[in-house]
Scaffold this motif. Structure first.
Motif, PDB file in Angstrom:
ATOM      1  N   GLN A  59       0.851  -1.188   0.000  1.00  0.00           N
ATOM      2  CA  GLN A  59       0.000   0.000   0.000  1.00  0.00           C
ATOM      3  C   GLN A  59       0.889   1.241   0.000  1.00  0.00           C
ATOM      4  OE1 GLN A  59      -2.928   0.123   3.171  1.00  0.00           O
ATOM      5  NE2 GLN A  59      -3.514   2.245   2.728  1.00  0.00           N
ATOM      6  N   HIS A  60       0.541   2.191  -0.863  1.00  0.00           N
ATOM      7  CA  HIS A  60       1.390   3.367  -1.057  1.00  0.00           C
ATOM      8  C   HIS A  60       1.349   4.311   0.142  1.00  0.00           C
ATOM      9  CE1 HIS A  60       3.459   6.529  -3.213  1.00  0.00           C
ATOM     10  NE2 HIS A  60       2.456   7.356  -3.066  1.00  0.00           N
ATOM     11  N   GLY A  61       0.169   4.544   0.671  1.00  0.00           N
ATOM     12  CA  GLY A  61       0.019   5.506   1.767  1.00  0.00           C
ATOM     13  C   GLY A  61      -0.421   4.825   3.047  1.00  0.00           C
ATOM     14  N   TYR A  62      -1.296   5.494   3.781  1.00  0.00           N
ATOM     15  CA  TYR A  62      -1.746   4.988   5.077  1.00  0.00           C
ATOM     16  C   TYR A  62      -3.194   5.431   5.306  1.00  0.00           C
ATOM     17  CZ  TYR A  62       0.419   9.571   5.426  1.00  0.00           C
ATOM     18  OH  TYR A  62       0.810  10.847   5.152  1.00  0.00           O
ATOM     19  N   ASN A  63      -3.825   4.807   6.284  1.00  0.00           N
ATOM     20  CA  ASN A  63      -5.226   5.114   6.567  1.00  0.00           C
ATOM     21  C   ASN A  63      -5.421   5.933   7.831  1.00  0.00           C
ATOM     22  OD1 ASN A  63      -5.164   2.169   5.165  1.00  0.00           O
ATOM     23  ND2 ASN A  63      -6.782   3.491   4.369  1.00  0.00           N
ATOM     24  N   GLN A  64      -4.412   5.864   8.721  1.00  0.00           N
ATOM     25  CA  GLN A  64      -4.517   6.651   9.957  1.00  0.00           C
ATOM     26  C   GLN A  64      -3.936   8.021   9.665  1.00  0.00           C
ATOM     27  OE1 GLN A  64      -2.323   5.551  13.634  1.00  0.00           O
ATOM     28  NE2 GLN A  64      -4.028   4.112  13.851  1.00  0.00           N
ATOM     29  N   CYS A  65      -4.798   8.989   9.570  1.00  0.00           N
ATOM     30  CA  CYS A  65      -4.378  10.308   9.115  1.00  0.00           C
ATOM     31  C   CYS A  65      -4.715  11.319  10.203  1.00  0.00           C
ATOM     32  CB  CYS A  65      -5.094  10.664   7.816  1.00  0.00           C
ATOM     33  SG  CYS A  65      -5.043   9.304   6.600  1.00  0.00           S
ATOM     34  N   ASN A  66      -3.812  12.267  10.402  1.00  0.00           N
ATOM     35  CA  ASN A  66      -3.967  13.179  11.524  1.00  0.00           C
ATOM     36  C   ASN A  66      -3.255  14.486  11.202  1.00  0.00           C
ATOM     37  OD1 ASN A  66      -1.163  12.652  11.995  1.00  0.00           O
ATOM     38  ND2 ASN A  66      -1.785  10.729  13.019  1.00  0.00           N
ATOM     39  N   SER A  67      -3.137  15.350  12.190  1.00  0.00           N
ATOM     40  CA  SER A  67      -2.567  16.671  11.923  1.00  0.00           C
ATOM     41  C   SER A  67      -1.110  16.575  11.459  1.00  0.00           C
ATOM     42  CB  SER A  67      -2.672  17.546  13.173  1.00  0.00           C
ATOM     43  OG  SER A  67      -2.014  16.912  14.246  1.00  0.00           O
ATOM     44  N   THR A  68      -0.452  15.491  11.801  1.00  0.00           N
ATOM     45  CA  THR A  68       0.939  15.318  11.363  1.00  0.00           C
ATOM     46  C   THR A  68       1.011  15.008   9.870  1.00  0.00           C
ATOM     47  OG1 THR A  68       1.311  14.301  13.515  1.00  0.00           O
ATOM     48  CG2 THR A  68       3.078  14.106  11.904  1.00  0.00           C
ATOM     49  N   THR A  69       0.023  14.274   9.378  1.00  0.00           N
ATOM     50  CA  THR A  69       0.071  13.866   7.969  1.00  0.00           C
ATOM     51  C   THR A  69      -0.555  14.916   7.054  1.00  0.00           C
ATOM     52  OG1 THR A  69      -2.078  12.726   8.007  1.00  0.00           O
ATOM     53  CG2 THR A  69      -0.140  11.451   8.673  1.00  0.00           C
ATOM     54  N   GLU A  70      -1.351  15.807   7.607  1.00  0.00           N
ATOM     55  CA  GLU A  70      -2.097  16.751   6.767  1.00  0.00           C
ATOM     56  C   GLU A  70      -1.177  17.687   5.989  1.00  0.00           C
ATOM     57  OE1 GLU A  70      -5.744  17.896   8.229  1.00  0.00           O
ATOM     58  OE2 GLU A  70      -5.724  19.912   7.402  1.00  0.00           O
ATOM     59  N   GLY A  71      -1.571  17.985   4.748  1.00  0.00           N
ATOM     60  CA  GLY A  71      -0.808  18.934   3.956  1.00  0.00           C
ATOM     61  C   GLY A  71      -0.479  18.403   2.578  1.00  0.00           C
ATOM     62  N   PRO A  72       0.315  19.169   1.822  1.00  0.00           N
ATOM     63  CA  PRO A  72       0.534  18.860   0.398  1.00  0.00           C
ATOM     64  C   PRO A  72       1.310  17.577   0.140  1.00  0.00           C
ATOM     65  CG  PRO A  72       1.877  20.730   1.100  1.00  0.00           C
ATOM     66  CD  PRO A  72       0.947  20.422   2.227  1.00  0.00           C
ATOM     67  N   ASN A  73       1.932  17.015   1.165  1.00  0.00           N
ATOM     68  CA  ASN A  73       2.656  15.755   0.965  1.00  0.00           C
ATOM     69  C   ASN A  73       1.937  14.565   1.577  1.00  0.00           C
ATOM     70  OD1 ASN A  73       4.843  17.122  -0.314  1.00  0.00           O
ATOM     71  ND2 ASN A  73       5.526  17.779   1.713  1.00  0.00           N
ATOM     72  N   SER A  74       0.709  14.760   2.048  1.00  0.00           N
ATOM     73  CA  SER A  74      -0.028  13.678   2.699  1.00  0.00           C
ATOM     74  C   SER A  74      -0.189  12.481   1.765  1.00  0.00           C
ATOM     75  CB  SER A  74      -1.415  14.180   3.117  1.00  0.00           C
ATOM     76  OG  SER A  74      -2.157  13.118   3.692  1.00  0.00           O
ATOM     77  N   LEU A  75      -0.039  11.299   2.335  1.00  0.00           N
ATOM     78  CA  LEU A  75      -0.337  10.071   1.598  1.00  0.00           C
ATOM     79  C   LEU A  75      -1.554   9.392   2.224  1.00  0.00           C
ATOM     80  CD1 LEU A  75       3.273   8.655   1.010  1.00  0.00           C
ATOM     81  CD2 LEU A  75       1.890  10.072  -0.527  1.00  0.00           C
ATOM     82  N   CYS A  76      -2.452  10.213   2.756  1.00  0.00           N
ATOM     83  CA  CYS A  76      -3.655   9.681   3.398  1.00  0.00           C
ATOM     84  C   CYS A  76      -4.551   9.001   2.361  1.00  0.00           C
ATOM     85  CB  CYS A  76      -4.416  10.814   4.091  1.00  0.00           C
ATOM     86  SG  CYS A  76      -5.910  10.224   4.904  1.00  0.00           S
ATOM     87  N   GLN A  77      -4.980   7.795   2.676  1.00  0.00           N
ATOM     88  CA  GLN A  77      -5.878   7.053   1.784  1.00  0.00           C
ATOM     89  C   GLN A  77      -7.195   6.721   2.485  1.00  0.00           C
ATOM     90  OE1 GLN A  77      -2.760   4.189   0.533  1.00  0.00           O
ATOM     91  NE2 GLN A  77      -2.954   5.082  -1.525  1.00  0.00           N
ATOM     92  N   THR A  78      -7.560   7.570   3.421  1.00  0.00           N
ATOM     93  CA  THR A  78      -8.893   7.524   4.020  1.00  0.00           C
ATOM     94  C   THR A  78      -9.625   8.783   3.578  1.00  0.00           C
ATOM     95  OG1 THR A  78      -8.090   6.246   5.897  1.00  0.00           O
ATOM     96  CG2 THR A  78     -10.177   7.408   6.183  1.00  0.00           C
ATOM     97  N   SER A  79     -10.749   8.589   2.906  1.00  0.00           N
ATOM     98  CA  SER A  79     -11.410   9.651   2.159  1.00  0.00           C
ATOM     99  C   SER A  79     -12.855   9.822   2.642  1.00  0.00           C
ATOM    100  CB  SER A  79     -11.372   9.271   0.675  1.00  0.00           C
ATOM    101  OG  SER A  79     -11.943  10.260  -0.120  1.00  0.00           O
ATOM    102  N   PHE A  80     -13.505  10.929   2.199  1.00  0.00           N
ATOM    103  CA  PHE A  80     -14.829  11.278   2.717  1.00  0.00           C
ATOM    104  C   PHE A  80     -15.707  11.854   1.625  1.00  0.00           C
ATOM    105  CE2 PHE A  80     -11.566  11.638   5.855  1.00  0.00           C
ATOM    106  CZ  PHE A  80     -12.076  10.918   6.913  1.00  0.00           C
ATOM    107  N   ILE A  81     -17.014  11.608   1.744  1.00  0.00           N
ATOM    108  CA  ILE A  81     -17.985  12.331   0.916  1.00  0.00           C
ATOM    109  C   ILE A  81     -19.208  12.598   1.782  1.00  0.00           C
ATOM    110  CG2 ILE A  81     -18.664  10.109  -0.169  1.00  0.00           C
ATOM    111  CD1 ILE A  81     -19.724  11.829  -2.547  1.00  0.00           C
TER     112      ILE A  81
END
Ligand code: NAG
Ligand code: NAG
Ligand code: NAG
Length: 362
Positions: A59-81
């Protein structure tokens, strides 16, 4: 091995395995992505795709995303609609990417900060329609795709939680929504599809607590784009949130009272140049129009091509004069959307372009 060689090996392996309907170690995870469920936010593991030794790698990124991961380099793969002002799209991590080559590594680009993701830059969204129907929520619209790292000439492809190897595209990608009511909390969306490309997008997330979510969010018609998978009334320059009736299941259509099912031809038969039907766009109602500046209040400036972008703002966008006049001012009143001829806006050249795009796995 070069990336393209590796891709070819994978494609050949995947196609032969799918053809034989086989379950072979090395391609499939122990549990398909669409069968993995997690409570948001407390139950989210750092990564949901943890099998080793599989042909597409990790897996390229990660699912646990937080203030540390936020921003233009984030590899967050947990998404919302959730709503017109609160949704994410899958897009590549690196500038100038082609969807077909990066679908497995897409990361979440969102309209709201606070969940550890990247943010869609200002001026990228040029027209958006959000619609809530009995069985799903959908967002479709027009986007300056180079601002979310998609090559400006790319007609794109489809992301969904299956893929030929059942690891999903992106691998390990999760989507949550708070739009399905219940106790007002988060629902994991099990079935969804997201087409990106041709300067347009559509993302449909089907309510897992309603019947037929796998049919409304069909994931196999990856070559015929939004016009057939998510037929909609999105207009360039307009930002609106609507209610609506359900679409027909993608690929299912009625001619002279007879219900037909479209069979998408294999890539080996060449480009799809004609379709036997036009998908019905269901009625929408209670549409509320907005200006983008009222909706998207926390987006960063684009990091590329700022000059070119700022001269091409859509009429409803932040800071622009409004050629039509009728869309300015926050939250114009409720109005019904015409379902007439203009409704094919997103199925024109740009989006039928998906029909002609080359390989990307369903
Ligand atoms: C933030 O997310 C990263 C990436 O998933 C993870 O490694 C880290 O432990 C998280 N930090 C906190 C404080 O939860
Ligand atoms: C808008 O649509 C709703 C629901 O379909 C309908 O009840 C209403 O009369 C319509 N309003 C206008 C102005 O057409
Ligand atoms: C949407 O409108 C903008 C501004 O007029 C234009 O630059 C862009 O090409 C349009 N997008 C599509 C996909 O037609």
């Amino acid at each position: 091995m070069s990336p393209s060689t590796l891709l070819n090996v994978f494609v050949l392996a995947a196609l032969s395995l799918v053809g034989a309907n086989a379950q072979v170690t090395g391609t499939y995870p122990a549990t398909p992505l669409a069968s993995k469920t997690f409570t948001y936010p407390s139950g989210i593991p750092e990564k949901v795709d943890t099998d080793t030794g599989l042909i597409r790698g990790f897996q390229h990124g990660y699912n646990q995303c937080n203030s540390t991961t936020e921003g233009p380099n984030s590899l967050c793969q947990t998404s919302f609609i959730n709503s017109i002002d609160d949704f994410c799209l899958w897009a590549p991590g690196e500038p100038g990417s082609v969807v077909a080559n990066t679908e497995g590594e897409m990361v979440a680009w969102c309209t709201k900060p606070g969940r550890g993701t990247r943010l869609i830059p200002q001026y990228a969204l040029q027209g958006v329609q959000f619609i809530k129907t009995p069985n799903y929520v959908q967002v479709a619209g027009f986007i300056r795709q180079e601002l979310i790292n998609i090559d400006s000439a790319d007609y794109g492809g489809e992301m969904d939680p299956h893929g030929a190897d059942l690891r999903g595209n992106p691998m390990g990608g999760l989507i949550y929504s708070n739009a399905f009511g219940g106790d007002g909390g988060w629902t994991q969306v099990i079935e969804w599809h997201n087409f990106m490309g041709g300067n347009g997008f559509c993302l449909k997330a089907c309510d897992p607590n309603k019947p037929d979510d796998e049919k409304y969010c069909e994931h196999r018609l990856d070559r015929i784009g939004c016009a057939y998978n998510a037929p909609n009334n999105a207009q360039n320059g307009t930002f609106e949130s609507c209610e609506g009736e359900n679409q027909d299941f993608p690929g299912v259509y009625t001619v002279n009272g007879q219900v037909m099912t479209y069979a998408q031809p294999p890539e080996s038969e060449g480009p799809i140049t004609t379709m036997p039907y036009t998908a019905r766009i269901p009625a929408s109602s209670n549409c509320v129009t907005y200006t983008s500046s009222a909706l998207y209040t926390a987006l960063p400036s684009p990091s590329i091509q700022i000059g070119a972008v700022s001269t091409a703002l859509p009429s409803g966008a932040s800071g622009s004069g409004s050629p039509s006049g009728s869309r300015t001012g926050a939250a114009a009143g409720a109005q019904n959307t015409s379902n007439g001829a203009s409704s094919l806006a997103i199925s024109g050249v740009s989006f039928l372009g998906v029909v002609f795009s080359i390989l990307f796995l369903a």
